[in-house]
Motif scaffolding. Structure first.
Motif, PDB file in Angstrom:
ATOM      1  N   ASN A 223       0.818  -1.221   0.000  1.00  0.00           N
ATOM      2  CA  ASN A 223       0.000   0.000   0.000  1.00  0.00           C
ATOM      3  C   ASN A 223       0.850   1.268   0.000  1.00  0.00           C
ATOM      4  OD1 ASN A 223       0.867  -0.602   2.594  1.00  0.00           O
ATOM      5  ND2 ASN A 223      -0.934   0.244   3.602  1.00  0.00           N
ATOM      6  N   VAL A 224       2.080   1.165   0.483  1.00  0.00           N
ATOM      7  CA  VAL A 224       2.955   2.343   0.513  1.00  0.00           C
ATOM      8  C   VAL A 224       4.149   2.177  -0.436  1.00  0.00           C
ATOM      9  CG1 VAL A 224       4.428   3.809   1.951  1.00  0.00           C
ATOM     10  CG2 VAL A 224       2.313   2.863   2.896  1.00  0.00           C
ATOM     11  N   ILE A 225       4.783   1.009  -0.348  1.00  0.00           N
ATOM     12  CA  ILE A 225       5.971   0.781  -1.187  1.00  0.00           C
ATOM     13  C   ILE A 225       5.473   0.118  -2.472  1.00  0.00           C
ATOM     14  CG2 ILE A 225       8.341  -0.073  -1.179  1.00  0.00           C
ATOM     15  CD1 ILE A 225       8.111  -0.472   1.821  1.00  0.00           C
ATOM     16  N   THR A 252      -0.253  -9.520   4.152  1.00  0.00           N
ATOM     17  CA  THR A 252      -0.251  -8.679   5.352  1.00  0.00           C
ATOM     18  C   THR A 252       0.835  -7.618   5.209  1.00  0.00           C
ATOM     19  OG1 THR A 252       1.378 -10.041   6.532  1.00  0.00           O
ATOM     20  CG2 THR A 252      -0.921 -10.598   6.869  1.00  0.00           C
ATOM     21  N   ASN A 253       0.659  -6.515   5.909  1.00  0.00           N
ATOM     22  CA  ASN A 253       1.701  -5.499   5.936  1.00  0.00           C
ATOM     23  C   ASN A 253       2.639  -5.782   7.105  1.00  0.00           C
ATOM     24  OD1 ASN A 253       0.695  -4.147   3.703  1.00  0.00           O
ATOM     25  ND2 ASN A 253      -0.685  -2.889   4.943  1.00  0.00           N
ATOM     26  N   ILE A 254       3.893  -5.488   6.911  1.00  0.00           N
ATOM     27  CA  ILE A 254       4.903  -5.824   7.930  1.00  0.00           C
ATOM     28  C   ILE A 254       4.538  -5.273   9.315  1.00  0.00           C
ATOM     29  CG2 ILE A 254       6.351  -3.914   7.033  1.00  0.00           C
ATOM     30  CD1 ILE A 254       7.763  -7.001   8.821  1.00  0.00           C
ATOM     31  N   ASP A 255       4.033  -4.066   9.370  1.00  0.00           N
ATOM     32  CA  ASP A 255       3.715  -3.475  10.680  1.00  0.00           C
ATOM     33  C   ASP A 255       2.576  -4.237  11.362  1.00  0.00           C
ATOM     34  OD1 ASP A 255       2.079  -2.577   8.628  1.00  0.00           O
ATOM     35  OD2 ASP A 255       1.727  -0.610   9.529  1.00  0.00           O
ATOM     36  N   ALA A 256       1.518  -4.494  10.598  1.00  0.00           N
ATOM     37  CA  ALA A 256       0.388  -5.229  11.166  1.00  0.00           C
ATOM     38  C   ALA A 256       0.794  -6.659  11.519  1.00  0.00           C
ATOM     39  CB  ALA A 256      -0.761  -5.242  10.171  1.00  0.00           C
TER      40      ALA A 256
END
Ligand code: IPM
Ligand code: MN
Length: 397
Positions: A223-225, A252-256
């Motif tokens: 979603n960002v990169i 999944t996103n790394i932060d989540a």
């Protein structure tokens, strides 16, 4: 069965102690091998200005399979200070020899299994709905792209004019950074290639298929990169649809993911990520199964070169204790991955069972397993030494 030659690279700090004990376990389990020692690490940086001497590269090219202990990696300025005086004028720049080894041999597939052992007092626990304590079983295997991304080494501080001008052609660079003086800009690139991305995704899906995992989780941040993570996600979608209809693809996103892994780690099976996020997530999962004393890894190239190493660092402060106190299990488990790789599965199965038996029995525990902080007196207080842990494993074989 013919005798194998294995390159043994102890590296720095506790690498030597855990590797020695691991070779003892391998011998006792009946693995018939000759070990040739490869020089790598801090000592060779200081004395030769090269932590990865060419003779070690040649050794690995020749024998193909290596066990690796641990490495000390320091930022480049600190590293320069420790260089011997006559080498200081040579303009040498330190870079991590393990990263160098990965790149030189294209060890692009990194596999890091994190499976909890029954009876390990360090296993992750949480509060259940009824207020009781739950110990969810963790069995996640992280597939980390091991050569590209933020580890590609393409970076600049105060880039030269040509590079800086090229960056200025990017509208976002111009808008967000264009007014900052060039001397105040540092740039580290994150480059992904289709070929390497395809290979790590393929390895992850094949592993899921072979070992019966019902999902593969891609852990990035598309979603960002958008370009690198985005490309990886698109390729994963396509691969799943074409070749793995029975395996679900989760994104999944790394932060989540770092949050979820402590809420519901049992939900995850095979996880695949780029280099940096794979590095982060493999430490995250390692924490759930007892920390780096239990985290093992394999790094493999398309050409059949493979290096097996514990995920832990070199812990230099423990290296010169008279009696080594560190937990050798991560190194022993890494050796089991090596045995699987060279088709010695009967021996790896035997060793894994012995390790599991010792942990479950619980009478021999290293200091980390007793929740002590690492000091020389842990042995007096009842913790097993590195050697005693290896002995206990050998006794179970
Ligand atoms: C690892 C380590 C290495 C890495 C360091 C020592 C360069 O953290 O193997 O996970 O960042 O890859
Ligand atoms: Mn790491």
């Amino acid at each position: 069965m013919s005798k194998r030659t294995i390159v043994a690279m102890p590296g720095d700090g506790i690498g030597k102690a855990v590797l020695e004990e691991t070779i003892r376990v391998l011998d006792a389990a009946g693995f018939d091998a000759e070990y040739v020692e490869g020089d790598i690490g801090w000592e060779f940086w200081k004395s030769e200005g090269n932590p990865l001497p060419q003779r070690t590269v040649d050794l690995l090219a020749k024998h193909k399979v290596a066990l690796f202990g641990a490495i000390t990696s320091k930022p480049k300025d600190e590293a320069f200070e420790e260089l011997s005086d006559e080498l200081k004028e040579k303009g040498l720049v330190y870079s991590s020899p393990i990263v160098g080894l990965r790149q030189h041999f294209g060890l692009d597939i990194c596999v890091r299994p994190t499976k909890s052992y029954l009876g390990n007092p360090l296993n992750f626990i949480r509060r259940g709905a009824d207020g009781g304590v739950e110990e969810p079983p963790v069995d996640a295997v992280i597939f980390r792209q091991n050569t590209e991304g933020l580890y590609g080494g393409v970076e600049w501080s105060n880039p030269d004019d040509k590079v800086y001008e090229a960056f200025l052609t990017h509208p976002k660079f111009k808008k967000n950074f264009g007014s900052t003086p060039k001397e105040e800009v540092s740039i580290s690139t994150r480059i992904f290639t289709k070929n390497a991305t395809e290979r790590i995704l393929r390895a992850a899906f094949n592993h899921a298929k072979e070992y019966g995992y019902n999902s593969v989780t891609l852990c990035e941040k598309p979603n960002v990169i958008r370009e690198t993570s985005g490309m990886m996600y698109k390729m994963a979608l396509k691969m799943q649809a074409a070749d793995y209809p029975n395996i679900e693809l989760w994104n999944t996103n790394i932060d989540a993911q770092m949050m979820w892994l402590t809420k519901n780690p049992e939900n995850y099976g095979v996880i695949v990520a780029g280099n940096m996020f794979g590095d982060i997530i493999s430490d995250g999962f390692a924490g759930l199964i007892g920390g780096l004393g239990f985290a093992c890894s394999a790094q493999m190239s398309a050409e059949g070169i493979a290096v097996f190493e514990p995920t832990h660092g070199s812990a230099p402060k423990y290296a010169d204790y008279d009696t080594s106190i560190v937990n050798p299990i991560a190194m022993i488990e890494s050796a089991c991955m090596m045995l699987d790789y060279i088709d010695e599965k009967a021996i790896s199965t035997k060793i894994r069972k012995a390790v599991a038996d010792v942990i479950e029995e619980g009478t021999v525990r290293t200091y980390d397993m007793m929740k002590m902080s690492g000091r020389p007196d842990v042995i007096e207080k009842g913790a097993a030494s590195t050697t005693q842990m290896a002995d206990a494993i050998i006794a179970k074989l």
